[in-house]
Design a protein around this motif. Structure first.
Motif, PDB file in Angstrom:
ATOM      1  N   HIS A  90       0.846  -1.187   0.000  1.00  0.00           N
ATOM      2  CA  HIS A  90       0.000   0.000   0.000  1.00  0.00           C
ATOM      3  C   HIS A  90       0.881   1.237   0.000  1.00  0.00           C
ATOM      4  O   HIS A  90       1.983   1.223   0.560  1.00  0.00           O
ATOM      5  CB  HIS A  90      -0.910   0.058   1.240  1.00  0.00           C
ATOM      6  N   LEU A  91       0.362   2.306  -0.590  1.00  0.00           N
ATOM      7  CA  LEU A  91       1.135   3.527  -0.702  1.00  0.00           C
ATOM      8  C   LEU A  91       0.177   4.712  -0.826  1.00  0.00           C
ATOM      9  O   LEU A  91      -0.795   4.642  -1.594  1.00  0.00           O
ATOM     10  CB  LEU A  91       2.013   3.436  -1.947  1.00  0.00           C
ATOM     11  N   ILE A  92       0.457   5.759  -0.078  1.00  0.00           N
ATOM     12  CA  ILE A  92      -0.320   6.992  -0.217  1.00  0.00           C
ATOM     13  C   ILE A  92       0.629   8.102  -0.626  1.00  0.00           C
ATOM     14  O   ILE A  92       1.653   8.315   0.028  1.00  0.00           O
ATOM     15  CB  ILE A  92      -1.043   7.357   1.102  1.00  0.00           C
ATOM     16  N   LYS A  93       0.276   8.786  -1.701  1.00  0.00           N
ATOM     17  CA  LYS A  93       1.109   9.867  -2.223  1.00  0.00           C
ATOM     18  C   LYS A  93       0.243  11.105  -2.451  1.00  0.00           C
ATOM     19  O   LYS A  93      -0.979  11.022  -2.582  1.00  0.00           O
ATOM     20  CB  LYS A  93       1.769   9.453  -3.542  1.00  0.00           C
ATOM     21  N   THR A  94       0.916  12.233  -2.552  1.00  0.00           N
ATOM     22  CA  THR A  94       0.244  13.509  -2.814  1.00  0.00           C
ATOM     23  C   THR A  94       0.360  13.840  -4.297  1.00  0.00           C
ATOM     24  O   THR A  94       1.361  13.477  -4.944  1.00  0.00           O
ATOM     25  CB  THR A  94       0.878  14.627  -1.967  1.00  0.00           C
ATOM     26  N   ARG A  95      -0.645  14.523  -4.806  1.00  0.00           N
ATOM     27  CA  ARG A  95      -0.610  14.960  -6.211  1.00  0.00           C
ATOM     28  C   ARG A  95       0.701  15.675  -6.528  1.00  0.00           C
ATOM     29  O   ARG A  95       1.200  16.479  -5.746  1.00  0.00           O
ATOM     30  CB  ARG A  95      -1.767  15.921  -6.489  1.00  0.00           C
ATOM     31  N   TRP A 140       3.306  -4.982 -16.487  1.00  0.00           N
ATOM     32  CA  TRP A 140       2.628  -4.151 -15.489  1.00  0.00           C
ATOM     33  C   TRP A 140       1.221  -3.828 -15.982  1.00  0.00           C
ATOM     34  O   TRP A 140       1.011  -3.545 -17.172  1.00  0.00           O
ATOM     35  CB  TRP A 140       3.394  -2.852 -15.271  1.00  0.00           C
ATOM     36  N   TYR A 141       0.280  -3.850 -15.042  1.00  0.00           N
ATOM     37  CA  TYR A 141      -1.116  -3.533 -15.334  1.00  0.00           C
ATOM     38  C   TYR A 141      -1.645  -2.571 -14.272  1.00  0.00           C
ATOM     39  O   TYR A 141      -1.261  -2.648 -13.096  1.00  0.00           O
ATOM     40  CB  TYR A 141      -1.987  -4.795 -15.338  1.00  0.00           C
ATOM     41  N   GLN A 142      -2.544  -1.692 -14.713  1.00  0.00           N
ATOM     42  CA  GLN A 142      -3.245  -0.800 -13.795  1.00  0.00           C
ATOM     43  C   GLN A 142      -4.698  -1.244 -13.705  1.00  0.00           C
ATOM     44  O   GLN A 142      -5.360  -1.425 -14.728  1.00  0.00           O
ATOM     45  CB  GLN A 142      -3.198   0.650 -14.318  1.00  0.00           C
ATOM     46  N   GLN A 143      -5.188  -1.405 -12.489  1.00  0.00           N
ATOM     47  CA  GLN A 143      -6.581  -1.803 -12.293  1.00  0.00           C
ATOM     48  C   GLN A 143      -7.296  -0.756 -11.448  1.00  0.00           C
ATOM     49  O   GLN A 143      -7.097  -0.659 -10.241  1.00  0.00           O
ATOM     50  CB  GLN A 143      -6.692  -3.170 -11.631  1.00  0.00           C
ATOM     51  N   VAL A 144      -8.101   0.040 -12.101  1.00  0.00           N
ATOM     52  CA  VAL A 144      -8.938   1.019 -11.417  1.00  0.00           C
ATOM     53  C   VAL A 144     -10.125   0.283 -10.801  1.00  0.00           C
ATOM     54  O   VAL A 144     -10.609  -0.704 -11.353  1.00  0.00           O
ATOM     55  CB  VAL A 144      -9.400   2.097 -12.411  1.00  0.00           C
ATOM     56  N   LEU A 145     -10.605   0.777  -9.678  1.00  0.00           N
ATOM     57  CA  LEU A 145     -11.691   0.123  -8.950  1.00  0.00           C
ATOM     58  C   LEU A 145     -12.898  -0.134  -9.846  1.00  0.00           C
ATOM     59  O   LEU A 145     -13.368   0.776 -10.536  1.00  0.00           O
ATOM     60  CB  LEU A 145     -12.098   1.005  -7.770  1.00  0.00           C
ATOM     61  N   LEU A 159       2.157  12.719 -10.136  1.00  0.00           N
ATOM     62  CA  LEU A 159       0.961  11.926  -9.855  1.00  0.00           C
ATOM     63  C   LEU A 159      -0.316  12.756  -9.907  1.00  0.00           C
ATOM     64  O   LEU A 159      -0.362  13.909  -9.431  1.00  0.00           O
ATOM     65  CB  LEU A 159       1.083  11.262  -8.482  1.00  0.00           C
ATOM     66  N   LEU A 160      -1.340  12.150 -10.489  1.00  0.00           N
ATOM     67  CA  LEU A 160      -2.677  12.737 -10.553  1.00  0.00           C
ATOM     68  C   LEU A 160      -3.626  11.890  -9.704  1.00  0.00           C
ATOM     69  O   LEU A 160      -3.355  10.709  -9.447  1.00  0.00           O
ATOM     70  CB  LEU A 160      -3.174  12.763 -11.992  1.00  0.00           C
ATOM     71  N   LEU A 161      -4.746  12.496  -9.315  1.00  0.00           N
ATOM     72  CA  LEU A 161      -5.730  11.742  -8.541  1.00  0.00           C
ATOM     73  C   LEU A 161      -6.175  10.492  -9.294  1.00  0.00           C
ATOM     74  O   LEU A 161      -6.405   9.434  -8.688  1.00  0.00           O
ATOM     75  CB  LEU A 161      -6.945  12.618  -8.224  1.00  0.00           C
ATOM     76  N   GLY A 162      -6.249  10.593 -10.605  1.00  0.00           N
ATOM     77  CA  GLY A 162      -6.695   9.478 -11.432  1.00  0.00           C
ATOM     78  C   GLY A 162      -5.708   8.329 -11.513  1.00  0.00           C
ATOM     79  O   GLY A 162      -6.040   7.276 -12.066  1.00  0.00           O
ATOM     80  N   ASP A 163      -4.507   8.521 -10.970  1.00  0.00           N
ATOM     81  CA  ASP A 163      -3.532   7.426 -10.945  1.00  0.00           C
ATOM     82  C   ASP A 163      -3.796   6.472  -9.782  1.00  0.00           C
ATOM     83  O   ASP A 163      -3.144   5.425  -9.677  1.00  0.00           O
ATOM     84  CB  ASP A 163      -2.119   7.984 -10.835  1.00  0.00           C
ATOM     85  N   GLY A 172      -0.198  -7.161  -6.031  1.00  0.00           N
ATOM     86  CA  GLY A 172      -0.412  -5.781  -6.380  1.00  0.00           C
ATOM     87  C   GLY A 172       0.031  -4.772  -5.338  1.00  0.00           C
ATOM     88  O   GLY A 172       0.261  -5.096  -4.172  1.00  0.00           O
ATOM     89  N   THR A 173       0.153  -3.538  -5.797  1.00  0.00           N
ATOM     90  CA  THR A 173       0.399  -2.384  -4.931  1.00  0.00           C
ATOM     91  C   THR A 173      -0.804  -1.462  -5.045  1.00  0.00           C
ATOM     92  O   THR A 173      -1.163  -1.046  -6.153  1.00  0.00           O
ATOM     93  CB  THR A 173       1.664  -1.619  -5.345  1.00  0.00           C
ATOM     94  N   ARG A 174      -1.415  -1.170  -3.909  1.00  0.00           N
ATOM     95  CA  ARG A 174      -2.551  -0.238  -3.898  1.00  0.00           C
ATOM     96  C   ARG A 174      -2.019   1.170  -3.722  1.00  0.00           C
ATOM     97  O   ARG A 174      -1.506   1.508  -2.661  1.00  0.00           O
ATOM     98  CB  ARG A 174      -3.510  -0.598  -2.770  1.00  0.00           C
ATOM     99  N   LEU A 175      -2.131   1.980  -4.773  1.00  0.00           N
ATOM    100  CA  LEU A 175      -1.663   3.371  -4.739  1.00  0.00           C
ATOM    101  C   LEU A 175      -2.855   4.303  -4.580  1.00  0.00           C
ATOM    102  O   LEU A 175      -3.809   4.233  -5.355  1.00  0.00           O
ATOM    103  CB  LEU A 175      -0.910   3.712  -6.025  1.00  0.00           C
ATOM    104  N   THR A 176      -2.772   5.150  -3.581  1.00  0.00           N
ATOM    105  CA  THR A 176      -3.787   6.185  -3.369  1.00  0.00           C
ATOM    106  C   THR A 176      -3.117   7.545  -3.504  1.00  0.00           C
ATOM    107  O   THR A 176      -2.136   7.814  -2.822  1.00  0.00           O
ATOM    108  CB  THR A 176      -4.439   6.060  -1.985  1.00  0.00           C
ATOM    109  N   VAL A 177      -3.643   8.371  -4.384  1.00  0.00           N
ATOM    110  CA  VAL A 177      -3.123   9.724  -4.579  1.00  0.00           C
ATOM    111  C   VAL A 177      -4.139  10.705  -3.987  1.00  0.00           C
ATOM    112  O   VAL A 177      -5.322  10.685  -4.354  1.00  0.00           O
ATOM    113  CB  VAL A 177      -2.885  10.030  -6.062  1.00  0.00           C
ATOM    114  N   VAL A 178      -3.653  11.535  -3.074  1.00  0.00           N
ATOM    115  CA  VAL A 178      -4.561  12.481  -2.391  1.00  0.00           C
ATOM    116  C   VAL A 178      -4.176  13.920  -2.691  1.00  0.00           C
ATOM    117  O   VAL A 178      -3.066  14.190  -3.165  1.00  0.00           O
ATOM    118  CB  VAL A 178      -4.561  12.229  -0.869  1.00  0.00           C
TER     119      VAL A 178
END
Lengths: 112, 118
Positions: free
Chosen positions: A10-15, A34-39, A81-85, A106-112
């Motif tokens: 898990h990872l939380i990053k800022t825009r 590598w793959y990106q999986q949006v909710l 990073l964008l929120l949409g990432d 997987g790695t769960r990335l949250t951009v705030v």
């Protein structure tokens, strides 16, 4: 045998920040993708590497880059990073062209 | 470009019963692979079953089998004797056939959420 391992989980990053995600393939697997999986969606292809060379790239902006090391491990880098990432980033490895892929958790990335 | 469509966002089945998940795809190629992946809440994509397009015989893995209709571009998954542990997201995926090369990314559908009722 260890499966495909990804870090961090898990990872939380800022825009605007940069992030690096890491993947270790199954021993003997030379191809990493590598793959990106949006909710709520299926995974979308980002990159494929084989023998340290890029062999495929999906429809992602240049902010996304990756590389594969001599030991076949791989890094995915995302700049500005964008929120949409915000998404689950999956790494998968494969032994030969005939085989199926084995995925990491997987790695769960949250951009705030 | 190839596309994969899963028309059932959610499905439900009673434990021990049989359920079929649908998948259609679009491609102009004659050689390719099709896969069904399971993704439980743990997030890891687990390969359930795979089918080579050149094989006419439908693939089977224990309680899981497929109905591959190449002309119709249909690839459904049948789960027999459903178990509580089968509850998960199921994704259908396509990959083109590469002759000894290294290319060939997976193209996924949007998934079907399967619930299993006790």
């Amino acid at each position: 045998d260890a499966g495909v391992t990804q870090s961090p989980t898990h990872l939380i990053k800022t825009r605007g920040q940069h992030v690096t995600l890491r993947c270790s393939p199954i021993s003997g697997h030379k191809s990493v993708s590598w793959y990106q999986q949006v909710l709520g969606q299926g995974p979308q292809f980002i990159f494929q590497y084989y023998e340290k060379e890029e062999r495929g790239r999906g429809n992602f902006p240049d902010r996304f880059s990756a590389r594969q090391f001599p030991n076949y491990s791989s890094e995915l880098n995302v700049n500005a990073l964008l929120l949409g990432d915000s998404a689950l980033y999956l790494c998968a490895s494969r032994w030969t062209g005939m085989g199926g892929y084995t995925f990491g958790s997987g790695t769960r990335l949250t951009v705030v | 470009a190839q596309t994969v469509t899963q028309s059932q966002p959610e499905m439900s089945v009673q434990e021990a019963e049989t359920v079929t998940l649908s998948c259609t795809y679009d491609t102009s190629e004659s050689d390719y692979y099709l896969f069904w992946y399971k993704q439980p809440p743990s997030r890891q994509m687990i390969l359930v079953i795979r089918q080579e397009a050149y094989k006419q015989q439908n693939a089977t893995e224990n309680r899981f089998s497929v109905n591959f209709q190449k002309a119709a571009k249909s690839f459904s998954l049948k789960i027999s004797d459903s178990q509580l542990g089968d509850a998960a997201m199921y994704f259908c995926a396509y990959r083109h056939f590469n002759y000894g090369g290294s290319q060939g990314n997976l193209i996924f559908g949007k998934g079907t959420k399967l619930s299993v009722k006790p």
